[in-house]
Design an enzyme around this catalytic site. Structure first.
Site, short mmCIF file in Angstrom:
data_model
loop_
_atom_site.label_atom_id
_atom_site.label_comp_id
_atom_site.label_asym_id
_atom_site.label_seq_id
_atom_site.Cartn_x
_atom_site.Cartn_y
_atom_site.Cartn_z
N TYR A 96 25.58 20.18 11.13
CA TYR A 96 26.82 19.74 10.47
C TYR A 96 26.76 18.24 10.19
O TYR A 96 27.04 17.80 9.07
CB TYR A 96 28.01 20.07 11.36
CG TYR A 96 29.35 19.63 10.80
CD1 TYR A 96 30.02 20.41 9.87
CD2 TYR A 96 29.95 18.44 11.22
CE1 TYR A 96 31.25 20.01 9.36
CE2 TYR A 96 31.17 18.04 10.72
CZ TYR A 96 31.83 18.83 9.79
OH TYR A 96 33.04 18.44 9.28
N LYS A 117 26.76 16.50 6.40
CA LYS A 117 27.81 15.62 5.93
C LYS A 117 27.26 14.23 5.56
O LYS A 117 27.75 13.59 4.62
CB LYS A 117 28.92 15.50 6.97
CG LYS A 117 29.71 16.80 7.16
CD LYS A 117 30.35 17.28 5.86
CE LYS A 117 31.28 18.45 6.07
NZ LYS A 117 31.95 18.87 4.82
N SER A 127 32.79 13.97 6.61
CA SER A 127 33.29 13.91 7.99
C SER A 127 32.89 12.59 8.61
O SER A 127 31.81 12.05 8.31
CB SER A 127 32.72 15.06 8.82
OG SER A 127 33.04 14.89 10.19
#
Length: 275
Positions: free
Chosen positions: A173, A177, A158
């Site tokens: 998150y 990533k 991402s």
């Protein structure tokens, strides 16, 4: 007459595994690969969801490409379960003969202030996003190395790995990533001399079930939420991506068209990281 393009973009005869295949980006990845001539193994938590995704992809390929998709099979697997991943990869190899391409689309995001995230929640996000990527890469890597397959792996990361989005809080998150990007570089350097290319792909904001979980918006036709209005002010291109817009990038990264690309992180975010 088929469209004219470089033959090195073809995935004819390649066997591709897509984890998170029932999700928004995963389905578009499978469609792109099937339209490019590949056979596809769809992996996701639910067998029913995988079966539905394959039906959708087959219908899409017939409509857009005018031909029947190649071999496609569904596999229910929890990417965080080591024994389950081992068994699933072994089954895919038994069914397809070998694996040429792995794309890891499976992932989750929890929108919560860091001070309110307990360790179990933190570990859950890292387990799916990082451990799941590693487990599939490890098992598929073993198969590629033992069969001397010149393979390609694409880890879906991402843009948030390097440019934390606002206003939401999603440290787990973002960190997961960033770790996925580092994992791709590490495996790329380990395996390059043995024929396996490993890269990461970092999309920005796109309309998928993951976005819906954060905002409730499920399509481009619905009114923007207040949070989405704020996101749009941060994107130079002025809109969110449709998952299908990433099909070409994924085919390029998986095919021989990117034969000298390894250890790279390809960002496709409408310029978001620059604002």
């Amino acid at each position: 007459m088929p469209p004219k393009t470089l033959s090195i973009f073809s995935l004819e005869g390649k066997n591709c595994v897509v984890t998170g295949g029932a999700g928004g980006l995963g389905r578009e990845c499978m469609s792109a690969f099937a339209l490019s001539g590949a056979n596809v193994a769809c992996v996701d938590l639910s067998q029913d969801a995988c079966d539905a995704a394959i039906r959708d992809v087959r219908a899409h390929v017939l409509k857009e490409g005018g031909f029947e998709a190649g071999k496609m099979r569904a596999y229910a697997c929890n990417a965080t379960n080591e024994k389950g991943v081992e068994a699933t990869v072994a089954l895919i190899v038994a069914d397809f003969g070998r694996i040429d391409v792995l794309v890891t689309c499976a992932g989750i995001c929890i929108d919560r202030a860091a001070e309110d995230v307990d360790l179990a929640t933190w570990q859950k996000v890292l387990a799916v996003n990082l451990d799941g990527t590693y487990l599939f890469a490890r098992e598929v890597g073993k198969q590629m190395l033992s069969s001397k397959t010149n393979g390609a792996m694409v880890f879906v990361s991402s843009a948030a790995a390097a440019h934390p989005p606002r206003p939401q809080a999603q440290a787990s998150y973002n960190a997961s990533k960033a770790a996925v990007n580092a994992l791709a570089v590490s495996l790329a350097t380990e395996w390059a001399s043995r024929g396996i290319r490993v890269n990461s792909f970092s999309p920005g904001f796109m309309v998928t079930p993951l976005m819906a979980s954060q905002t409730g918006k499920t399509s481009h036709d619905e009114p923007l939420t207040e949070r989405q209005e704020e996101w749009l002010t941060q994107i130079p291109i002025g809109r969110f991506a449709n998952p299908e817009e990433h099909r070409g990038t994924l085919v390029w990264m998986a095919s021989n068209a990117s034969s000298y690309l390894t250890g790279a992180n390809i960002v496709s975010d409408g310029g978001w990281v620059h604002w």
